[in-house]
Design a protein around this motif. Structure first.
Motif, PDB file in Angstrom:
ATOM      1  N   ARG A 438       0.862  -1.180   0.000  1.00  9.27           N
ATOM      2  CA  ARG A 438       0.000   0.000   0.000  1.00  9.27           C
ATOM      3  C   ARG A 438       0.895   1.225   0.000  1.00  9.27           C
ATOM      4  NH1 ARG A 438      -3.726  -0.099   4.908  1.00  9.27           N
ATOM      5  NH2 ARG A 438      -4.498  -1.914   3.778  1.00  9.27           N
ATOM      6  N   ASN A 581      -9.829   3.364   0.481  1.00  3.98           N
ATOM      7  CA  ASN A 581      -8.651   4.231   0.573  1.00  3.98           C
ATOM      8  C   ASN A 581      -9.021   5.601   1.105  1.00  3.98           C
ATOM      9  OD1 ASN A 581      -6.520   2.513  -0.319  1.00  3.98           O
ATOM     10  ND2 ASN A 581      -7.359   2.635  -2.388  1.00  3.98           N
ATOM     11  N   ASN A 678      -4.786   0.641  -4.640  1.00  2.00           N
ATOM     12  CA  ASN A 678      -4.275   1.677  -3.754  1.00  2.00           C
ATOM     13  C   ASN A 678      -4.648   3.079  -4.223  1.00  2.00           C
ATOM     14  OD1 ASN A 678      -2.903  -0.237  -2.112  1.00  2.00           O
ATOM     15  ND2 ASN A 678      -1.310  -0.377  -3.670  1.00  2.00           N
TER      16      ASN A 678
END
Length: 825
Positions: A438, A581, A678
């Motif tokens: 990430r 996210n 991500n």
């Protein structure tokens, strides 16, 4: 605090002459303040268009070689004072940030004195593969841009005290810039500003207090000494003239030979950072402390026999590691006079006079491949210092051919000392594996005018910009593709509806008649949130219908209570949940308990259920708790939520249009080839529709009615807070009934309420519209759209909503089921 320091009574250099005398006599500069100022500071001149004079610290270890115990002890003592100020609990939660390049070592020593505090220093060296967590400007410096590059993305995200360390405060601008930049991203209740000397004017001191009031946080100041610099008129021009006069005659060093440089293998412990560029934790500190005695012993063994005066010379931002090594040498070789200083980027005039702080200057090319390109670097007060040996400590990034070149640092040193030793510390770069799972830091929110037509302070979009990607197709063609491939509705966009002149007139007429009603609902929902959810909520709108409502709520809080609320817009997709996210970004910067999700209205409550399920999944996967799934909406005709402005089903003008009433932003997009695991979800900014944009006009029209709504809002909120607002989900029951009565047999093809019906007509292939008998002007725009698309409007006597839009159960291929995919019919 009123003593003037401008004579030879203060003996900073041990020979009876203050090292600021030369500048003071020629420019009329005076230091007024604590008696210790002359021991701490000298004066020099530099070529700088913003400030000619330079306060030269005698205890920082940058320009003036000093005992490493004095340098380290000065920072450590400040850290102890901060610990006393914060107490044990505050100190245990604190994070220390130092400024590059001069205060990197000082800040690290402060962190040591504080106890177990993690340390991070800003840097002017970008590191490939390491994401930036922030940045700020140092306005008076010769090199202004500071980067923050922590390995741990959570390092700055806590709510404990933030301790900011610099060598001096002259105007306080750097601190103000830093606190503002960091507080926007990582708000907290307390800051401590630390410096060796506080030289701000009374006016500048007031600015720090004003900042504390502005951000609603406590800001303390800890300094070794305090004073001011008294500057006569025209000092900048006089200083520049002096620099020009003496620049060509000052000593700049000589050429020697680097052939005899001795390398010393420190055996630096693997995995221990060379400093705080990417963060330095308590665990790192323990490992370094354990390794220092052996590394110091290796240096001591490499020193020439009989060396009596030794300089350990660090390299720009690399101050802490060489400082600690120098301190070890000081303990291990007690007969020798060990001194410490570092090279620097800062160009300073050298004048060989006892009353001037910078006696000599070595000039050499940069040797660490700096991002801003080649340039000169400097080592001050090394030539003529009588050193028997100089130990140059650099990181491996700086151990380049330029370091060893004929005009490089090592050659320059060799011309002024018989022995040059080189110790290389491995440059610490965070493991790539950390970033592969990430990214260390997600990007900052998109803001207008670069993304959306809203003012930048109105909303930050936690989205990625897909404006350059073609995602639109005609409605039938798009739905055909969805049906044939089983694609998700969020993987493409409908062609933006371009309203006719007649329809635009309807919008403006509707806005004029409903603005006061909308203002009342905005006030009610905002006051309810402030009373029940948080006194300072973080508004998070569900893009895009929730965004205008979130902005209006933010405006109401500011207008009525003077609150400057954070407001963001995030994506939520039926069948796939909310953008995880975006939640991670929010949790890193705000208390999840303060987050209030905002939408425009409820239909049957599908998004309400979607959000609740997504937050449960996020909590289980991430271990992050506190997000409340209760949505705050302007209108809740379906009785799906407890926090609302009204439960009436009436026209909200922002539902009449698409992007042109929502900041020119498209619906959100979630497609695997465009949005990685991500990444934030995507959206487009339709800049080309600016001529038709009414986003701000809608907001301003409603905001103009706030004053007249106040009394009615107060009365309504008082009544509402005492009422039973438990959701009945009657809207869902009505949708199920209609689905069966009309032979649709799929609740996802039934869109209840004025807002949802409008969406059907603008973006779907509608079958028919059900309108409550006697519905008035609230449905004028619906009737017009239905007429334009040839869709029948059927009046129904018993209808819980003002209207309901039905998607054609046979024709449309864009009809979507509970999982967001096409429904086969």
């Amino acid at each position: 605090m009123d003593k003037a320091v401008n004579n030879g009574d203060n003996r900073a250099d041990g020979n009876g002459t203050w090292s600021g005398t030369w500048v003071a006599e020629r420019l009329g500069v005076e230091l007024a303040g604590d008696d210790t100022l002359a021991d701490l500071l000298g004066l020099a001149l530099r070529r700088n268009p913003k400030r000619a004079h330079l306060l030269v610290s005698n205890v920082l270890g940058k320009h003036v070689p000093q005992s490493p115990s004095v340098v380290y002890g000065s920072g450590f003592a400040l850290g102890r004072r901060v610990r006393e100020l914060l107490g044990d609990s505050g100190a245990s939660a604190a994070v220390v940030v130092g400024y590059a390049e001069t205060a990197t070592g000082l800040g690290h020593a402060v962190a040591d004195g504080l106890g177990h505090a993690p340390y991070l220093h800003s840097t002017r060296r970008p590191v490939p593969g390491v994401a930036q967590a922030g940045g700020f400007e140092e306005s008076h410096s010769h090199a202004t841009s500071h980067l923050l590059l922590p390995e741990d993305p959570e390092l700055l995200a806590g709510d404990g005290p933030l301790v900011l360390v610099d060598d001096e405060f002259s105007t306080g601008n750097t601190v103000l810039n830093t606190v503002r930049a960091l507080h926007e991203r990582y708000p907290r209740d307390r800051y401590v500003v630390v410096a060796l000397v506080d030289m701000r004017s009374p006016t500048d001191q007031d600015r720090l207090a004003e900042l504390a009031d502005e951000i609603g946080a406590r800001v303390d100041l800890v300094a070794t000494a305090q004073g001011t610099v008294c500057l006569p008129d025209g000092v900048l021009e006089k200083g520049q003239a002096l620099v020009a006069e003496h620049e060509q005659t000052g000593p700049v060093g000589a050429h020697g030979s680097a052939d005899a440089v001795t390398r010393v293998d420190l055996r630096w412990p693997a995995g221990v950072p060379d400093g705080g560029r990417h963060g330095f934790t308590a665990a790192h500190r323990r490992r370094l402390e354990a390794a220092l005695p052996a590394m110091g012993a290796r240096l001591a063994e490499a020193l020439p026999p009989g060396a009596r005066r030794v300089l350990v010379l660090g390299c720009e931002e690399l101050m802490y590691a060489p400082l600690r090594l120098a301190r070890e040498l000081e303990h291990l070789v007690p007969p020798a006079d060990i001194r410490f200083s570092t090279t620097t980027r800062s160009p300073v005039l050298a004048v060989d006079d006892p009353g001037y702080a910078i006696r000599t200057r070595l000039v050499f090319p940069a040797h660490d491949n700096p991002a801003d390109g080649p340039g000169e670097r400097y080592a001050y007060n090394v030539a003529g210092g009588g050193f028997d040996a100089v130990v140059a400590v650099v990181d491996s990034t700086a151990d380049t051919p330029a370091l060893h070149a004929p005009d490089g640092l090592l050659t320059q040193l060799a011309a002024h000392t018989p022995h040059v030793l080189l110790a290389v510390v491995p440059s610490y770069v965070p493991e790539a594996a950390h970033a592969s799972e990430r990214p260390a830091m997600l990007p900052e929110p998109l803001r207008g005018p670069a993304f959306s037509s809203y003012a930048p302070e109105e909303v930050g979009w936690l989205l990625q910009d897909l404006s350059d990607v073609t995602l639109e197709a005609p409605t039938e063609e798009r739905e055909e593709a969805i049906q044939s491939g089983g694609a998700h509705y969020a993987e493409s966009l409908p062609v933006e509806y371009q309203p006719s002149e007649q329809y635009q007139e309807l919008f403006h007429a509707a806005l004029e008649t409903s603005a006061a009603r909308i203002a009342h609902a905005v006030g009610v929902v905002t006051e309810t949130v402030l009373a029940e959810r948080s006194p300072r909520p973080v508004l998070v709108s569900l893009a895009r219908a929730g965004t205008p409502v979130g902005i209006l709520m933010r405006r109401w809080a500011q207008h009525r209570h003077g609150l400057d609320l954070a407001h963001y817009a995030v994506s939520i997709v039926r069948g796939r949940g909310i953008d995880a996210n975006a939640l991670r970004w929010l949790a890193a910067r705000h208390d999840p308990r303060d987050v209030v999700f905002v939408d425009g209205w409820t239909g049957k409550g599908a998004i309400t259920r979607e959000l609740a399920a997504a937050l449960r999944e996020f909590e289980e996967a991430e271990g992050v708790t506190g997000f409340d799934p209760e949505i705050a909406v302007l209108a809740d005709p379906g009785s799906c939520v407890r926090t609302y402005g009204t439960r009436e089903d009436y026209l909200i003008p922002s539902a009449c249009l698409n992007s042109t009433v929502s900041g020119l932003i498209s619906r959100t997009v979630l497609r695997a080839d465009l949005v990685g695991p991500n990444d934030f979800h995507g959206a487009k900014f339709y800049r080309e529709l600016a001529g038709a944009d009414v986003s701000t006009a809608f907001l301003d029209a409603v905001s103009a009615c706030f004053d007249e709504a106040v009394d009615a809002v107060d009365a309504a909120v008082k009544e509402l807070l005492a009422a039973d607002r438990t959701p009945t989900w009657e809207g869902w029951a009505a949708v199920e009934r209609i689905s069966e009565e009309y032979g649709i047999h799929d609740v996802n093809l039934v869109k209840p309420g004025v807002g949802e019906t409008t969406r059907v007509l603008l973006r779907r292939v509608p079958w028919k519209i059900l309108a409550r008998a006697g519905a008035g002007p609230d449905l004028d725009h619906v009737r017009l759209l239905a007429e334009q698309r040839g869709v029948p409007v059927e009046e129904v006597a018993e209808l819980p909503y003002t209207c309901v839009g039905l998607i054609h159960p046979k024709y449309t291929r864009g009809a979507t089921g509970a999982d967001g995919r096409a429904v086969a019919v």
